[in-house]
Scaffold this motif. Structure first.
Motif, PDB file in Angstrom:
ATOM      1  N   LEU A  67      -3.594  -8.976   5.716  1.00 26.90           N
ATOM      2  CA  LEU A  67      -4.960  -8.437   5.784  1.00 26.90           C
ATOM      3  C   LEU A  67      -5.763  -8.460   7.036  1.00 26.90           C
ATOM      4  CD1 LEU A  67      -6.527  -6.951   3.508  1.00 26.90           C
ATOM      5  CD2 LEU A  67      -7.391  -9.265   2.753  1.00 26.90           C
ATOM      6  N   ARG A  82      -4.307  -5.706   9.390  1.00 18.67           N
ATOM      7  CA  ARG A  82      -4.350  -4.220   8.643  1.00 18.67           C
ATOM      8  C   ARG A  82      -4.409  -3.340   9.740  1.00 18.67           C
ATOM      9  NH1 ARG A  82      -8.911  -6.356   8.221  1.00 18.67           N
ATOM     10  NH2 ARG A  82     -10.656  -5.111   8.292  1.00 18.67           N
ATOM     11  N   HIS A  83      -4.990  -3.401  10.916  1.00 16.32           N
ATOM     12  CA  HIS A  83      -5.078  -2.376  11.914  1.00 16.32           C
ATOM     13  C   HIS A  83      -3.948  -2.400  12.670  1.00 16.32           C
ATOM     14  CE1 HIS A  83      -8.884  -1.253  10.916  1.00 16.32           C
ATOM     15  NE2 HIS A  83      -9.440  -2.548  10.953  1.00 16.32           N
ATOM     16  N   SER A 123      -1.008  -0.417  11.644  1.00 19.07           N
ATOM     17  CA  SER A 123      -0.897   1.143  11.324  1.00 19.07           C
ATOM     18  C   SER A 123      -0.420   2.062  12.566  1.00 19.07           C
ATOM     19  CB  SER A 123      -2.437   1.226  11.204  1.00 19.07           C
ATOM     20  OG  SER A 123      -3.128   0.800  10.201  1.00 19.07           O
ATOM     21  N   GLY A 136      -2.444   5.598  11.652  1.00 22.82           N
ATOM     22  CA  GLY A 136      -3.249   5.617  10.575  1.00 22.82           C
ATOM     23  C   GLY A 136      -2.352   5.000   9.282  1.00 22.82           C
ATOM     24  N   LEU A 137      -1.218   5.057   9.282  1.00 19.31           N
ATOM     25  CA  LEU A 137      -0.508   4.499   7.990  1.00 19.31           C
ATOM     26  C   LEU A 137       0.299   3.065   8.302  1.00 19.31           C
ATOM     27  CD1 LEU A 137       1.078   8.104   6.415  1.00 19.31           C
ATOM     28  CD2 LEU A 137      -1.145   6.894   6.009  1.00 19.31           C
ATOM     29  N   ILE A 138      -0.105   2.570   7.258  1.00 21.01           N
ATOM     30  CA  ILE A 138       0.614   0.882   7.429  1.00 21.01           C
ATOM     31  C   ILE A 138       2.091   1.173   7.074  1.00 21.01           C
ATOM     32  CG2 ILE A 138       0.892  -1.294   6.269  1.00 21.01           C
ATOM     33  CD1 ILE A 138      -2.349  -1.064   5.932  1.00 21.01           C
ATOM     34  N   GLY A 164       4.983  -0.530   6.108  1.00 21.87           N
ATOM     35  CA  GLY A 164       4.871  -1.769   4.821  1.00 21.87           C
ATOM     36  C   GLY A 164       5.908  -2.813   5.065  1.00 21.87           C
ATOM     37  N   GLU A 183       5.148  -4.794   7.947  1.00 25.74           N
ATOM     38  CA  GLU A 183       4.027  -5.880   7.393  1.00 25.74           C
ATOM     39  C   GLU A 183       4.675  -6.989   6.647  1.00 25.74           C
ATOM     40  OE1 GLU A 183       1.981  -4.117   3.881  1.00 25.74           O
ATOM     41  OE2 GLU A 183       0.071  -4.955   4.473  1.00 25.74           O
TER      42      GLU A 183
END
Lengths: 356, 507, 350
Positions: free
Chosen positions: B362, B365-366, B369, B372-374, B376, B379
């Protein structure tokens, strides 16, 4: 501290070996259940209702759900953050009225549509400022703007209806892709759905919305700007609602002040049915998509099946109630089972130590 | 002075050997207290000594697992707050719960408002009764006004008025003075003394020794959930009480690895927030662990929140590695390299319904990206790396953090901040509510981080933790820093004195 | 006793012998009903100056008749909102009961009117109890539950009525006359509504159970700690609100020419709006039945005034919207100022 009486025994570790806790799998989640229900229902309808599985049906069904589906997208995000927007249908009505009056006043149809959209944008900004920056409760604000925007629609167009929109445009609004029966308008609507889906599930912004909906504090602590996020959501809601209003106008070839009135409750019902928690923090775009389609096809099927038009609303209501009560019941059951298991484990441990 | 008569007065309440456990945690091992009519008994102990659990047993909130409990000569086991009230016990909490929308009079009499002949509430009589109560207490208060916006001092007085109207013989005051100003304390004491002289038994809990010495007839000390001793106030010194309270050796649970201190990373200058704290200045250097000690409510957490930008500051500046931070902007604080592990991890640290991976990511999160899309997978990979480093016990990265144990949840919070690779880490109560095993793991971890050159600001209410971990201890009292102690100057006594601001009187 | 320099917010000095009452004017100015009352009076005065016919006996009567139904609904809704709940299904309850009333009269024209009133109230109570039960038992926010029952009740109404409508001709004349004949210058149905509102107002301010509702809305957790039976009280609030909607339904059938499947749809948000304008806090704890009733009168009067003032009638709804937003804005600004004062005045002197 270990020498003190407050010493703690770490049973959590002992338990973690035996506990079988798994994360939610996509095929057992709340969204998946909605999709199953939708599929089962569609199959049932195709088999038992004579004219259900035809291109005509598909076409009308989809055309009917488009406004709900469109507005449900920003609404999903708004409810996930723990807020609500009751003014969406009024914004649609206002944009419809503006579109009608501009067109009747001799403006170019594209200019008229752009201005109708712009009015929706302003409406969204108005909501957004009051809720996100002034900090007013969204429920109360949007009850107010529900009256205000619908009132402005009346002011703009009064009792009149504007119907003489260019034929090619109104025809386009309900045209189908070849012989599939699928309306052309589904394509831009899908774009909107995918956009909001990605926004919610695949961007930093979306992650922030969930965090906010669950706990404003937790969100604040990771640097999420609550006010700004909410503001943009209401702006988006205004824009999308205005688009829905424009679509409504063209599809029914009629710009009236009472277009789409009452749609806000249908949208919210569909969103909640789709698994979004009214408390915020939970929900997904696929689930909502299934929820909207389920309500839409159920209504259509009942209508085709000669079930009088009138029972439709009851079914919507019952579905909504069932969808919110079901989690309460299932969580009550799972808590009970968890307690039972724990109790058994503890008593087992007790007997074990007694034996030793 | 009535000290000499105290032991002859009737026993109002006695509790012996009460034990209370919550699952594996023993909150109270030997709760023992004896109250006599017409006395004020002070109860002293560190945070976590078991005072609040004892209070909750008296209030009927918790039922003790064992122990003998006698009120007014009767054996009791309170099952609810109502049971306790029925036996004449009233508890005044530090922050009373009132209904803000109801009037003062109604808050006193809710559920038992006087009725007129028609069976309706007699508002006039209710107000008059309330006014009589306040007159008895000798305080001016308008019974007709709404309770909203009343100061805490006034709210406590309402609770006391309620206690009197319920004819309470035993009054328990749980840190009533913590949020009061000098005049308000004086007024409260005046009321307390007059109630005592009228025959009530009062249990008074406070961290301020000058108040304890000033008000009480007897003092009971608790430590680590156990009864230690009871003294006659006039026969005892503050030194003795402090010794009873801390009376344990700081053990070697905290292997402080000496790290070479580097540059100043966090500099706080004359930070202030109106009505909360002021003139807070200090620095934390790379590799240094600075503890912010003090009592609950001294303003430590508030200082940390203002540094991080959760709350806006009214004065002063915060610099991280030479760069000034804008006020009230947590995102800017994160970007410039501050991490903040908050005190309430369930509400502030974690989004309980989200998975371990989502929670860990969290803060980043930037960073994940792409267009603009994370991403996954990236992550999850990062989350898994940090979970492994911190040995978070979880079956998968998709498990909701709500299903983890407290210690593991705390590790996830740490992981999510460490993943941002911060220069400064603020940790508020790093080991609250964590089992012993994980506790020492967390301590080892904090030491390691400092060893790698991270600057650490640790807020802790546990003295052993403060003394064992910190290179330097800042002590706060009522919104001000009252002492800066180096590792060798910091002793239980010196910290406790500064925290209660009683050094000028007693040392 | 010297009072401390801070922590004395708006406190009138309680000098000895001077009774416990606040200064009358101060208390009056703080009444939550004040803004809405002032707005109503101002509206009536301005309209009357512009158009003296506005306050003619017939004009008055129309005003009262128009406001009657909404007054009842707003009063009932207040009870529910005060407990931090909401009932969106009132429009549907009203519709069902109104159609039921029409049905009774068309099949049994000789049924005594008081009995019909009682049946209507009981019917509404059952529907309200259903809402209450679901809210209390399933612990789901009432916003969702009553949104659901809004549809369910409306659907039942549809199923029952179909395309059928009951017209004024179907019912006994005496029943229709309830909305025509006046006592003390007031139409009978208005008088009935006023009496009910007053009783409810007395209950809310004068009965322990009524005060409990405020306590629940003010702080639900604390209310539980105080031993208030929150579930039962909330249930009762829904039950009474349902009965009032039922009564409103019967009166609707007397007042209006036709009742059918769509009678009363869309009323729910107007009702909530009336309560909010009348000073009822949307998140519970404060607001009075009288305020909400005045709010209902104000909203209805606006329509008539605009006509009398020859303002385009289409502005009416927009003005209602502005009123609602103004009402909550005023509330919010006051509480913001209050919170800031609190921190700075009551905090430490640092």
């Amino acid at each position: 501290m270990s020498e003190s009486a407050t010493a703690t025994v770490d049973t959590s570790q002992a338990l973690s070996g035996t506990q079988d806790v798994r994360g939610p799998r996509w095929y057992t989640g709340r969204d998946a259940i909605m999709v199953y229900i939708l599929v089962v229902f569609l199959l049932y309808a195709m088999i038992t209702i004579p004219r259900f599985a035809t291109p005509v049906t598909t076409g009308f069904l989809l055309l009917d759900v488009i406004p709900t589906l469109l507005i449900a997208m920003p609404m999903t995000l708004i409810i996930i953050t723990g807020e609500i927007d009751l003014s969406v249908a009024s914004i649609a009505g206002l944009s419809s009225a503006v579109l009608g009056v501009m067109w009747a006043g001799g403006a170019n149809i594209w200019v008229s549509m752009a201005i109708a959209l712009f009015v929706g944008l302003l409406a969204g900004i108005f909501n957004g400022v009051l809720i996100a920056f002034v900090g007013l409760p969204s429920l109360a604000v949007t009850i107010g703007t529900l009256a205000l925007f619908r009132g402005l629609a009346l002011v703009v167009i009064g009792d009149n209806a504007v119907a003489n929109f260019p034929k090619e445009i109104t025809a386009f609004a309900s045209s189908k892709i070849g012989t599939t029966g699928i309306p052309v308008m589904v394509i831009p609507v899908l774009v909107v759905v995918v956009f909001f889906g990605l926004l919610l599930h695949k961007t930093a912004f979306g992650r922030g919305l969930y965090a906010m909906g669950y706990s404003k504090d937790a969100a604040h602590f990771v640097g999420i700007n609550e006010g700004r996020s909410k503001f943009w959501l209401y702006v988006a809601s205004g824009l999308v609602s205005a688009s829905a209003g424009i679509f409504w106008t063209l599809r029914y070839t009629s710009a009236r002040s009472d277009n789409a009135s009452g749609l806000e409750l249908t949208v919210i019902a569909a969103v909640l049915l789709g698994g979004v928690s009214i408390f915020g923090g939970k929900g997904s775009v696929p689930g909502v998509l299934a929820g909207v389609l389920l309500i839409g096809s159920l209504n259509y099927a009942l209508r085709l099946g000669r079930v009088s038009d009138v029972v439709l609303v009851t079914v919507t209501g019952l579905l909504l109630i069932a969808s919110v009560i079901a989690p309460s019941i299932s969580s009550a059951i799972s808590t009970w089972r968890h307690d039972q298991k724990l109790r058994r484990q503890l008593s087992d441990e007790a007997t074990a130590t007694a034996v030793n | 002075m009535q000290h000499s008569t105290v032991y002859e007065n009737a026993l109002a309440l006695s509790l012996h050997g009460a034990m209370k456990t919550f699952g594996p945690v023993v909150a109270l091992a030997d709760g023992t207290i004896e109250l006599r009519a017409g006395e004020i008994m002070a109860l002293c102990g560190e945070n976590g000594a078991g005072k609040s659990t004892l209070v909750k047993i008296l209030a009927g909130v918790h039922a003790p697992d064992t122990g003998e409990f006698i009120v007014a000569g009767q054996h009791c086991s309170f099952k609810s707050v109502a049971d306790s009230k029925a036996m004449g016990v009233s508890v005044i909490y530090q922050e009373p719960t009132l209904f803000p929308d109801l009037s003062v009079a109604e808050n006193i009499f809710i559920g038992r408002q006087p009725k007129n002949r028609l069976g309706l509430i007699d508002h006039g009589r209710m107000r008059k009764n309330a006014a009589t109560l306040f007159e008895r207490l000798g305080v001016p208060m308008d019974p007709a006004r709404r309770a909203e916006g009343l100061s805490i001092a006034d709210q406590q007085l309402i609770e006391i008025a309620k206690a009197i109207s319920l004819d309470a013989k035993i009054l328990v005051m749980d840190e009533p003075t913590a949020a009061l100003s000098g005049v308000e304390v004086d007024r409260l004491f005046k009321v307390a003394r007059s109630l005592r002289d009228a025959g009530a038994a009062i249990l008074f809990i406070s961290h301020r020794f000058n108040e304890v010495m000033d008000l009480s007839n007897r003092i009971t000390v608790m430590r680590d959930g156990r009864y230690i001793d009871t003294h006659l106030t006039r026969d005892v010194t503050v030194e003795r009480i402090v010794r009873d309270m801390v009376g344990r050796d700081v053990d070697t649970l905290f292997p402080k690895t000496e790290a070479a201190l580097g540059e100043t990373v966090l500099a706080v200058d004359k930070l202030g927030r109106k009505g909360v704290f002021s003139n807070i200045s200090f620095e934390v250097r790379a590799g240094e662990i600075v503890a912010l000690a003090g009592l609950v409510g001294a303003g430590r957490t508030e200082v940390a929140r203002a540094i991080f930008g959760i709350d806006k500051r009214d004065a002063g500046s915060v610099t991280v590695a030479g760069k000034a931070l804008p006020p009230g902007n947590p995102q800017a604080a994160i970007t410039s390299g501050i991490g903040f592990v908050p005190e309430d991890r369930r509400k502030q640290g974690l989004v309980m319904d989200l998975s371990v991976a989502r929670n860990t990511a969290l803060t980043l999160r930037h960073k994940f990206s792409r267009f603009g899309l994370i991403d996954g997978r990236a992550e999850k990979r990062t989350a898994a790396t940090w979970s492994r480093k911190l040995q978070v016990k979880t079956s998968s990265m998709d498990q909701a953090v709500s299903t983890l144990s407290g210690g593991n949840q705390q590790k996830v919070v740490l992981a999510k901040w460490l993943a941002t690779e911060p220069k400064v880490l603020i940790i508020d109560e790093p080991t609250r509510g964590i089992d012993v095993g994980t506790k020492s793991e967390v301590h080892r971890l904090i030491n390691e981080l400092a060893g790698h050159g991270m600057a650490i600001l640790m807020i802790s209410s546990e003295l052993p933790e403060v003394l064992g971990m910190a290179d330097r201890v800042l002590v706060m009292h009522e919104g001000l820093i009252t002492a800066q102690l180096d590792r060798n100057e910091a002793t239980p006594e010196s910290v406790m004195y500064a925290a209660t601001a009683s050094q000028e009187k007693n040392s | 006793m010297s009072s401390p320099s801070h922590g004395t917010l708006n406190r009138a000095p309680a000098s000895k012998g001077l009774g416990p009452h606040t200064s009358g004017l101060g208390a009056f100015l703080k009444l939550r009903e004040l803004p809405v009352t002032v707005a109503l009076v101002a509206l009536v005065i301005i309209t009357t100056i512009a158009n003296p016919l506005f306050l003619s006996p017939q004009g008055m009567k129309d005003l009262m008749l128009n406001a009657t139904i909404m007054m009842l609904l707003a009063a009932g809704q207040t009870m529910v909102i005060v407990t931090r709940n909401i009932d969106l299904s009132v429009g549907s309850i009203l519709g069902l009961v109104a159609f039921g009333t029409g049905t009774i009269f068309s099949s049994m024209p000789n049924m005594p009117i008081p009995l019909v009133l009682l049946i209507g109230i009981a019917f509404g109570a059952v529907l309200g109890a259903f809402n209450g039960l679901l809210t209390v038992w399933a612990k789901v926010p009432s916003l969702v539950i009553t949104l659901g029952t809004l549809y369910v009740f409306r659907g039942l109404n549809n199923a029952w009525a179909g395309p059928k409508q009951h017209f004024a001709g179907d019912r006994p004349e005496a029943f229709g006359n309830l909305s025509v004949d006046t006592v003390l210058g007031m139409p009978i149905i208005t008088l009935l509504a006023v009496i009910v509102v007053i009783i409810l107002a007395i209950f809310m301010s004068g009965a322990r159970q009524g005060r409990d509702l405020y306590a629940i809305g003010s702080d639900p957790e604390a209310a539980k700690l105080f031993g208030i039976n929150v579930s039962r009280r909330v249930f009762t609030a829904f039950l009474i609100n349902g009965s009032l909607a039922g009564l409103a339904g019967v009166l609707y059938a007397s007042r209006f020419n036709a009742v059918g499947a769509t009678t009363g749809s869309g009323l729910e948000l107007d009702v909530v709006a009336a309560a909010v304008v009348g000073g009822v806090a949307i998140f519970g704890g404060s607001g009075t039945v009288i305020g909400a009733a005045i709010g209902a009168i104000l909203l209805n009067t606006i329509t008539s005034s605009l006509t009398a003032l020859r303002v385009d009638k289409f502005w009416q709804q927009a003005i209602v919207g502005v009123l609602i937003i103004t009402a909550i804005l005023i509330d919010r600004l006051a509480s913001l100022r209050h919170a800031k004062n609190l921190r700075e005045k009551e905090g430490r002197n640092v």
